[in-house]
Write a protein that holds these residues in place. Structure first.
Motif, short mmCIF file in Angstrom:
data_model
loop_
_atom_site.label_atom_id
_atom_site.label_comp_id
_atom_site.label_asym_id
_atom_site.label_seq_id
_atom_site.Cartn_x
_atom_site.Cartn_y
_atom_site.Cartn_z
N THR A 170 67.18 50.57 32.56
CA THR A 170 67.78 50.05 33.79
C THR A 170 67.93 51.14 34.86
O THR A 170 68.81 51.08 35.70
CB THR A 170 69.13 49.37 33.49
OG1 THR A 170 69.67 48.84 34.70
CG2 THR A 170 70.12 50.33 32.85
N ARG A 203 67.79 49.83 38.40
CA ARG A 203 68.91 48.97 38.84
C ARG A 203 70.23 49.71 38.68
O ARG A 203 70.82 50.18 39.64
CB ARG A 203 68.90 47.66 38.06
CG ARG A 203 69.66 46.53 38.78
CD ARG A 203 71.13 46.46 38.42
NE ARG A 203 71.37 46.32 36.99
CZ ARG A 203 72.59 46.32 36.46
NH1 ARG A 203 73.66 46.45 37.22
NH2 ARG A 203 72.74 46.21 35.15
N ASP A 204 70.68 49.90 37.45
CA ASP A 204 71.95 50.58 37.23
C ASP A 204 71.87 52.05 37.64
O ASP A 204 72.84 52.62 38.14
CB ASP A 204 72.35 50.46 35.76
CG ASP A 204 73.77 49.93 35.59
OD1 ASP A 204 74.42 49.68 36.61
OD2 ASP A 204 74.21 49.76 34.44
N THR A 229 70.29 53.43 40.05
CA THR A 229 70.37 53.63 41.51
C THR A 229 71.79 53.51 42.04
O THR A 229 72.03 53.79 43.22
CB THR A 229 69.47 52.63 42.25
OG1 THR A 229 69.90 51.30 41.96
CG2 THR A 229 68.02 52.80 41.83
N GLN A 230 72.73 53.08 41.19
CA GLN A 230 74.13 53.02 41.61
C GLN A 230 74.82 54.38 41.50
O GLN A 230 75.97 54.52 41.87
CB GLN A 230 74.87 51.98 40.78
CG GLN A 230 74.36 50.56 41.00
CD GLN A 230 75.13 49.51 40.22
OE1 GLN A 230 76.31 49.66 39.94
NE2 GLN A 230 74.45 48.43 39.87
N LYS A 254 60.35 53.06 43.21
CA LYS A 254 60.65 52.23 42.05
C LYS A 254 59.37 51.82 41.33
O LYS A 254 59.30 51.80 40.09
CB LYS A 254 61.47 51.00 42.46
CG LYS A 254 62.85 51.35 43.00
CD LYS A 254 63.63 50.13 43.45
CE LYS A 254 64.17 49.36 42.27
NZ LYS A 254 65.21 48.39 42.67
N GLU A 257 64.20 46.90 33.91
CA GLU A 257 65.01 46.10 34.83
C GLU A 257 64.80 46.61 36.25
O GLU A 257 65.13 47.75 36.56
CB GLU A 257 66.49 46.19 34.44
CG GLU A 257 67.37 45.22 35.19
CD GLU A 257 68.81 45.26 34.69
OE1 GLU A 257 69.36 44.19 34.37
OE2 GLU A 257 69.38 46.36 34.61
N GLY A 286 65.90 45.31 39.29
CA GLY A 286 66.91 45.12 40.32
C GLY A 286 67.26 43.66 40.47
O GLY A 286 66.93 42.82 39.62
N ASN A 287 67.95 43.37 41.56
CA ASN A 287 68.41 42.01 41.85
C ASN A 287 67.51 41.40 42.92
O ASN A 287 67.62 41.75 44.09
CB ASN A 287 69.86 42.06 42.32
CG ASN A 287 70.50 40.68 42.39
OD1 ASN A 287 69.80 39.68 42.53
ND2 ASN A 287 71.82 40.63 42.30
N ASP A 326 64.11 45.57 46.79
CA ASP A 326 63.92 44.87 45.53
C ASP A 326 62.94 43.70 45.68
O ASP A 326 62.16 43.41 44.77
CB ASP A 326 65.26 44.38 44.98
CG ASP A 326 66.09 45.51 44.38
OD1 ASP A 326 65.57 46.63 44.31
OD2 ASP A 326 67.23 45.27 43.97
#
Length: 538
Positions: free
Chosen positions: A10, A13-14, A16-17, A28, A44, A46-47, A54
């Motif tokens: 992830t 997604r995770d 990049t936080q 990406k 994963e 992203g959203n 994304d």
């Protein structure tokens, strides 16, 4: 029971936080290609629909044939709504992926406080959302957010959330230690209990707030989890996520689980460093398995032992994860360190004890002045080659001058003028730059290009200044470290002086001398008396 563990990455997604990490759609996609080659089972992305990056990413991956399953992330439907009309769920469906990662609440405190709804409605949200995605033909991995905190507070409700997800047809039940505060013993006990009550395969998703994310992941696997979630280099919010660069080799090399192939495992170090470069985040040198210091040895006793057998001070063979053994040379070094380094550099020194002794003394003298060669391998190699008579000087400095001007418009301009002797030719060159060091770099580079056009292929990738003796204030001695790279490799050089320009010059010169080892000069265009060859604007 199979010992296969499924790796769910992830990073995109995770990861990049994490603070200071921002990835473009191109970034990406490039990372996804490397993760795919590494052999992870799920990526994963992203959203989908949450932002333009994304959206572009999910469009691009449709055009490439990935072995890994590309995953779209989303959350359960909104309270008191219908799953079929939920924008987040429909964005997942419309993204074209075949796998969804769906997050839902598993802690009753979060249900009543964050969602501000009833426990019954939360269960309905979980069931309806998973059922809808399953009707659309997707594989669904359900992330039970705050599962361990929820279990410790109200175990029956946390289990009820998993049971509802299982009833709806979830393919994976992933238990999340979202706040990162659970201990390995607790993880093992809770996962063991869940394993005894669930038929659906279990996954684990941990955060590193107690420096235990990797340990907690291993504990969960030993208790029955067969999917591990994490990020490359442990990137993520707050203190980060579970670090797959530690988890994968620990599972595969220490616990005899199967994650990826042995050949793919050998790519781990290069993938970790590649992601670090793309994310523009320096990797800790002491990062286990993949850090540059993970298999580095400095103490003379250690080096003497590894020369006999590396197993004396290395828990695995570095090559298994694509890393390599390194020996550092410093004031702590003994003869073993220098011999090892010379062998590594293929220097023909015939193990001359006297030369080795003199080289050690030279290193110690320089380190007493503030040099640190364990962070400047290229400067060390140049020093050793010089001490053992295997270094050809490509130029000598006659002089350099730097002009810095600030005009009425508050703009600062720097110009450097260098005068060099190169193969019997006196060369003048002037260049401008953003600052005095950049101007020096430009002038030296342009002077060298006439004889060594290969210098165009290298560039400076990092520049650091450290004050050595702060008590002397502005008269303090400084250490300059320069990292340079070309298409194939990186190297680091060092300079030390009370004058930051002189220290920078020394590190610059070493950087270019190293880049040109073994290169043959071109014949000069003419041998006329020295002239000013030009002003180069940058």
């Amino acid at each position: 029971m199979s010992n296969q563990i499924f790796v769910f990455d992830t990073t995109l997604r995770d990861g990049t936080q994490g603070e200071g990490i921002s990835l473009s759609a191109e970034d990406k996609f490039k990372i996804a290609l490397r993760l795919n080659a590494l052999g992870v089972h799920y990526i994963e992305g992203g959203n989908p629909g949450s932002n333009s990056k994304d959206i572009e990413f999910f469009q691009r991956v449709k055009q490439h044939n990935f072995n890994a399953k590309i995953v779209a992330f989303g959350s359960t439907r909104r309270k008191h709504s219908v799953a079929e009309h939920d924008a987040s769920l429909n964005r997942i469906v419309d993204s074209g992926v075949r796998v969804s990662s769906l997050v839902g609440k598993a802690w009753d405190f979060h249900v009543t406080t964050a969602l501000q709804t009833t426990l019954e409605e939360n269960l309905a949200m979980v069931f309806d959302s998973i059922s809808y995605l399953k009707q659309k033909g997707l594989e669904v991995s359900f992330d039970a957010e705050h599962f361990f905190d929820g279990y410790k507070h109200n175990p029956e409700y946390a289990i009820a959330v998993l049971e509802k997800a299982q009833e709806a047809g979830a393919d994976w039940l992933v238990m999340c230690d979202t706040n990162g505060g659970t201990l390995p013993g607790e993880i093992f006990e809770i996962v063991s209990n869940v394993k005894s009550r669930m038929k659906t395969p279990l996954g684990i998703h941990t955060h590193n707030d107690c420096e235990l994310a990797a340990a907690n992941t291993l504990a969960a696997v030993q208790a029955g989890a067969v999917q591990v979630q994490g990020t490359i280099n442990g990137y993520g919010e707050r203190c980060g996520n579970a670090n797959l660069c530690s988890i994968i080799p620990n599972l595969q090399l220490k616990l005899n689980y199967r994650c990826i192939s042995d050949n793919q495992l050998q790519q781990l170090t290069s993938v970790a460093r590649y992601v670090s470069e793309i994310a523009n985040v320096n990797m800790p040198v002491n990062q286990p398995y993949v850090g540059t210091a993970a298999f580095a040895h400095k103490g003379g006793i250690h080096v003497s032992a590894i020369l006999k057998d590396p197993k004396t001070y290395e828990h695995i063979e570095p090559e298994l994860v694509g890393n390599k053994q390194r020996v550092l040379v410093s004031e702590l070094a003994g003869q073993s360190n220098l011999l090892f380094k010379a062998q590594e550099l293929h220097l023909d020194i015939d193990q001359d004890p006297e030369k080795t002794k003199l080289a050690i003394e030279r290193v110690k003298q320089l380190e007493h002045q503030g040099y640190q060669f364990e962070g400047a391998d290229a400067s060390l190699e140049l020093l050793l080659r010089q001490e053992f008579g295997e270094l050809e000087e490509i130029f000598t400095l006659d002089s350099f001058k730097i002009l810095v001007e600030k005009n009425a418009n508050h703009k600062v301009a720097s110009e450097a003028i260098v005068k060099l002797n190169m193969h019997g030719n006196t060369v003048y060159m002037a260049a401008e730059g953003n600052g005095p060091v950049n101007a020096l770099d430009n002038a030296l580079r342009k002077a060298l290009e006439q004889f060594y056009p290969e210098i165009r292929n290298m560039h400076l990738s990092d520049y650091k200044v450290r004050v050595i003796n702060e008590k002397d204030a502005t008269a303090s001695k400084v250490r300059v470290l320069i990292e340079s790279s070309d298409a194939n490799t990186k190297w680091s050089t060092i300079g030390v002086s009370e004058n930051v320009i002189e220290a920078s010059w020394d590190a610059l010169v070493d950087s270019m001398r190293y880049a040109l080892i073994g290169k043959q000069p071109l014949e000069p265009a003419n041998s006329q008396p020295p002239t000013r060859l030009g002003l180069v604007n940058h």
